[in-house]
Design a protein around this motif. Structure first.
Motif, PDB file in Angstrom:
ATOM      1  N   UNK A   1     -10.631  -0.905   6.127  1.00 54.03           N
ATOM      2  CA  UNK A   1      -9.585  -1.193   5.040  1.00 54.03           C
ATOM      3  C   UNK A   1      -8.305  -0.689   5.639  1.00 54.03           C
ATOM      4  N   UNK A   2      -7.325  -1.764   5.446  1.00 54.34           N
ATOM      5  CA  UNK A   2      -5.975  -1.624   6.129  1.00 54.34           C
ATOM      6  C   UNK A   2      -5.118  -0.953   5.172  1.00 54.34           C
ATOM      7  N   UNK A   3      -3.921  -0.459   5.760  1.00 54.20           N
ATOM      8  CA  UNK A   3      -3.104   0.432   5.051  1.00 54.20           C
ATOM      9  C   UNK A   3      -1.607  -0.383   5.288  1.00 54.20           C
ATOM     10  N   UNK A   4      -0.718  -0.570   4.099  1.00 54.07           N
ATOM     11  CA  UNK A   4       0.567  -0.953   4.078  1.00 54.07           C
ATOM     12  C   UNK A   4       1.491  -0.065   3.551  1.00 54.07           C
ATOM     13  N   UNK A   5       2.351   0.366   4.138  1.00 54.34           N
ATOM     14  CA  UNK A   5       3.442   1.245   3.436  1.00 54.34           C
ATOM     15  C   UNK A   5       4.660   0.269   2.922  1.00 54.34           C
TER      16      UNK A   5
END
Length: 121
Positions: A1-5
């Motif tokens: 699962x990738x995160x993006x701010x």
């Protein structure tokens, strides 16, 4: 699962801004999440952490001004930043964390592009 701010921008000193961190899947898939920032010419620093049970912790530089939170239903983490100072100017990143031997470490090599926060004096 990738995160993006996302959610950064230009704000005057004393102002507020809320950053968001969207997960590509279930944000409950990891126990620990955090916000890092990297100011120009400085090393990346961990400034806020949150556990699966919503325990939070902050770096002294932001304690009392920033609040980390998460909304599992929206698979999103937030960083509410109040009383911003010029020294808060940085690129902000969200990251999965590992807890090992009394410290947090980044759990992924992929940082994404982060989101730039610029605080003018």
């Amino acid at each position: 699962v990738q995160l993006q701010a996302y959610g950064g921008g230009l704000v005057q000193a004393g102002g507020s801004l809320r950053l968001s961190c969207a997960a590509s899947g279930d944000i409950r898939s990891g126990n620990y999440l955090g916000w890092y920032r990297q100011a120009p010419g400085k090393e990346r620093e961990l400034i806020a952490t949150i556990t699966a049970t919503d325990n939070t912790d902050y770096a002294e530089s932001v304690k009392g001004r920033f609040t980390i939170s998460r909304d599992n239903a929206k698979n999103t983490m937030y960083l509410q930043m109040n009383s911003l100072k010029p020294e808060d100017t940085a690129v902000y990143y969200c990251m999965w964390l590992l807890w090992y031997d009394g410290s947090y470490y980044p759990a992924d090599d992929w940082w994404g592009q982060g989101t730039l926060v610029t605080v003018s004096s």
